[in-house]
Design a protein around this motif. Sequence first.
Motif, PDB file in Angstrom:
ATOM      1  N   TYR A 206     -14.900  30.848  42.019  1.00 37.80           N
ATOM      2  CA  TYR A 206     -14.039  32.319  41.872  1.00 37.80           C
ATOM      3  C   TYR A 206     -13.402  32.308  42.819  1.00 37.80           C
ATOM      4  CZ  TYR A 206     -13.885  37.210  42.613  1.00 37.80           C
ATOM      5  OH  TYR A 206     -13.442  38.491  42.881  1.00 37.80           O
ATOM      6  N   ASN A 207     -13.105  31.988  43.986  1.00 37.17           N
ATOM      7  CA  ASN A 207     -12.308  32.268  45.211  1.00 37.17           C
ATOM      8  C   ASN A 207     -11.015  31.281  44.754  1.00 37.17           C
ATOM      9  OD1 ASN A 207     -13.582  34.264  46.702  1.00 37.17           O
ATOM     10  ND2 ASN A 207     -14.942  32.660  47.631  1.00 37.17           N
ATOM     11  N   TYR A 208     -11.399  30.317  44.173  1.00 35.01           N
ATOM     12  CA  TYR A 208     -10.301  29.470  44.021  1.00 35.01           C
ATOM     13  C   TYR A 208      -9.299  29.783  42.955  1.00 35.01           C
ATOM     14  CZ  TYR A 208      -7.735  25.048  42.281  1.00 35.01           C
ATOM     15  OH  TYR A 208      -6.804  24.260  41.747  1.00 35.01           O
ATOM     16  N   LEU A 209     -10.125  30.214  41.889  1.00 33.51           N
ATOM     17  CA  LEU A 209      -9.351  30.867  40.597  1.00 33.51           C
ATOM     18  C   LEU A 209      -8.639  31.976  40.998  1.00 33.51           C
ATOM     19  CD1 LEU A 209      -8.896  30.862  37.722  1.00 33.51           C
ATOM     20  CD2 LEU A 209     -10.965  32.336  37.300  1.00 33.51           C
ATOM     21  N   LEU A 210      -9.065  32.864  41.777  1.00 32.70           N
ATOM     22  CA  LEU A 210      -8.179  34.166  42.200  1.00 32.70           C
ATOM     23  C   LEU A 210      -7.082  33.353  43.165  1.00 32.70           C
ATOM     24  CD1 LEU A 210     -10.885  36.816  43.471  1.00 32.70           C
ATOM     25  CD2 LEU A 210      -9.598  36.405  41.247  1.00 32.70           C
ATOM     26  N   SER A 211      -7.321  32.339  43.914  1.00 32.07           N
ATOM     27  CA  SER A 211      -6.109  31.998  44.954  1.00 32.07           C
ATOM     28  C   SER A 211      -4.820  31.575  43.985  1.00 32.07           C
ATOM     29  CB  SER A 211      -6.465  30.919  45.783  1.00 32.07           C
ATOM     30  OG  SER A 211      -6.901  29.744  45.276  1.00 32.07           O
ATOM     31  N   VAL A 212      -5.300  30.761  42.904  1.00 34.43           N
ATOM     32  CA  VAL A 212      -4.338  29.966  42.030  1.00 34.43           C
ATOM     33  C   VAL A 212      -3.555  30.669  40.984  1.00 34.43           C
ATOM     34  CG1 VAL A 212      -5.137  27.758  42.621  1.00 34.43           C
ATOM     35  CG2 VAL A 212      -6.029  29.003  40.798  1.00 34.43           C
ATOM     36  N   THR A 213      -4.110  32.189  40.801  1.00 30.60           N
ATOM     37  CA  THR A 213      -3.790  33.012  39.580  1.00 30.60           C
ATOM     38  C   THR A 213      -3.020  34.073  40.266  1.00 30.60           C
ATOM     39  OG1 THR A 213      -5.723  33.846  39.559  1.00 30.60           O
ATOM     40  CG2 THR A 213      -5.373  32.092  37.861  1.00 30.60           C
ATOM     41  N   SER A 214      -2.591  33.917  41.482  1.00 33.75           N
ATOM     42  CA  SER A 214      -1.686  35.199  42.070  1.00 33.75           C
ATOM     43  C   SER A 214      -0.578  35.741  41.282  1.00 33.75           C
ATOM     44  CB  SER A 214      -1.413  34.704  43.737  1.00 33.75           C
ATOM     45  OG  SER A 214      -0.548  33.588  43.582  1.00 33.75           O
ATOM     46  N   ASP A 215       0.034  34.766  40.805  1.00 30.90           N
ATOM     47  CA  ASP A 215       1.531  34.979  39.757  1.00 30.90           C
ATOM     48  C   ASP A 215       0.787  35.981  38.783  1.00 30.90           C
ATOM     49  OD1 ASP A 215       2.866  33.882  41.775  1.00 30.90           O
ATOM     50  OD2 ASP A 215       3.233  32.306  40.401  1.00 30.90           O
ATOM     51  N   ALA A 216      -0.246  35.671  37.995  1.00 27.35           N
ATOM     52  CA  ALA A 216      -0.626  36.217  36.787  1.00 27.35           C
ATOM     53  C   ALA A 216      -1.317  37.827  37.144  1.00 27.35           C
ATOM     54  CB  ALA A 216      -1.624  35.284  36.095  1.00 27.35           C
ATOM     55  N   GLN A 217      -1.922  38.046  38.325  1.00 27.67           N
ATOM     56  CA  GLN A 217      -2.739  39.030  38.758  1.00 27.67           C
ATOM     57  C   GLN A 217      -1.689  40.246  38.833  1.00 27.67           C
ATOM     58  OE1 GLN A 217      -5.086  38.153  42.344  1.00 27.67           O
ATOM     59  NE2 GLN A 217      -5.548  36.496  41.493  1.00 27.67           N
ATOM     60  N   GLY A 218      -1.886  41.278  37.878  1.00 28.94           N
ATOM     61  CA  GLY A 218      -1.420  42.384  37.849  1.00 28.94           C
ATOM     62  C   GLY A 218      -0.013  42.358  36.866  1.00 28.94           C
ATOM     63  N   ASP A 219      -0.193  41.545  36.124  1.00 31.05           N
ATOM     64  CA  ASP A 219       0.953  41.102  35.155  1.00 31.05           C
ATOM     65  C   ASP A 219       0.670  42.103  34.076  1.00 31.05           C
ATOM     66  OD1 ASP A 219       3.215  39.233  34.365  1.00 31.05           O
ATOM     67  OD2 ASP A 219       2.219  39.568  32.258  1.00 31.05           O
ATOM     68  N   PHE A 220      -0.348  42.660  33.541  1.00 34.48           N
ATOM     69  CA  PHE A 220      -0.471  43.610  32.595  1.00 34.48           C
ATOM     70  C   PHE A 220       0.435  44.884  32.953  1.00 34.48           C
ATOM     71  CE2 PHE A 220      -2.010  47.234  30.189  1.00 34.48           C
ATOM     72  CZ  PHE A 220      -1.768  46.866  28.847  1.00 34.48           C
ATOM     73  N   ALA A 221       0.024  45.440  34.170  1.00 37.56           N
ATOM     74  CA  ALA A 221       0.653  46.552  34.769  1.00 37.56           C
ATOM     75  C   ALA A 221       2.176  46.666  34.849  1.00 37.56           C
ATOM     76  CB  ALA A 221       0.213  47.082  36.028  1.00 37.56           C
ATOM     77  N   ARG A 222       2.690  45.467  35.478  1.00 37.39           N
ATOM     78  CA  ARG A 222       4.009  44.989  35.576  1.00 37.39           C
ATOM     79  C   ARG A 222       4.706  45.404  34.368  1.00 37.39           C
ATOM     80  NH1 ARG A 222       2.075  40.884  39.209  1.00 37.39           N
ATOM     81  NH2 ARG A 222       2.446  39.452  37.750  1.00 37.39           N
ATOM     82  N   ASN A 223       4.220  44.828  33.227  1.00 37.91           N
ATOM     83  CA  ASN A 223       4.731  44.670  31.880  1.00 37.91           C
ATOM     84  C   ASN A 223       4.334  45.459  30.822  1.00 37.91           C
ATOM     85  OD1 ASN A 223       6.618  42.198  32.291  1.00 37.91           O
ATOM     86  ND2 ASN A 223       4.740  41.493  33.177  1.00 37.91           N
ATOM     87  N   ALA A 224       3.696  46.689  31.340  1.00 36.49           N
ATOM     88  CA  ALA A 224       2.898  47.224  30.217  1.00 36.49           C
ATOM     89  C   ALA A 224       3.858  48.227  29.334  1.00 36.49           C
ATOM     90  CB  ALA A 224       2.128  48.619  31.205  1.00 36.49           C
ATOM     91  N   GLY A 225       5.242  48.234  29.633  1.00 35.62           N
ATOM     92  CA  GLY A 225       5.985  48.910  28.617  1.00 35.62           C
ATOM     93  C   GLY A 225       6.553  47.913  27.606  1.00 35.62           C
ATOM     94  N   THR A 226       6.395  46.548  27.711  1.00 38.36           N
ATOM     95  CA  THR A 226       6.875  45.441  26.887  1.00 38.36           C
ATOM     96  C   THR A 226       6.276  45.629  25.416  1.00 38.36           C
ATOM     97  OG1 THR A 226       5.150  43.762  27.406  1.00 38.36           O
ATOM     98  CG2 THR A 226       7.296  44.121  28.734  1.00 38.36           C
TER      99      THR A 226
END
Length: 231
Positions: A206-226
């Motif tokens: 779990y902790n590893y997965l969170l650490s390697v997906t930092s670029d993806a985290q929050g992507d929906f909010a960043r691109n909600a208007g697309t």
Amino acid sequence: MEPDFSGIQKEISKTEKSLKGFESRINSTFKGISEGLGINLGKLTKVGLIAAATKKLVDFGKEAIEVASDLTEVQNVVDVTFGSMASEINEFASTATKQFGLSELSAKQFASTMGAMLKSSGITGEAVKDMSIELTKLAADMASFYNLDPETTFQKIRAGIAGETEPLKQLGINMSVANMEAFALSQGINKAWKEMTQAEQTMLRYNYLLSVTSDAQGDFARNAGTWANQV
């Protein structure tokens, strides 16, 4: 001796004449009815469209009933899996559409599936609820980031947390034992992988997965208007 088809040809000819006569009578009848009712083909087209729209509404109603039924069923799973913490799952799911592009049904399905799996691995208490919510969010963000369906990314995450490596490897995320051991050492954990409990291994994944997906985290909010995320 050549077969004689003359009889058959006569019958075909008679049938063709009958069909033409029938078509003519239908057209005449149709014209008479339309004139008598004061309607024209344009209006008939509108009637057809209304009928089609009505069918769509009926279909939509059936789908809505099915979704409501599914929500009732998945709510039972949420209640059993999370117990007294179910209200927090419900609150998260109620805003999941706006914040993460997930329907309430999907959010509850993802969270309860993950929660049940985490519990079976030995994870207990608040961690089950918190991790389930975070991994559900991650499924939505990874779907946005990689332009995939949320169900697809969730299944990849579920597989990775369970110890399967291939599904997430397709996205460039390697959760092999060697990588897990290297990550453990980077976190100051000197315990060998084989000596870890199932709960410890699950928490490390779990902790590893969170650490390697930092670029993806929050992507929906960043691109909600697309367009893709709006759809």
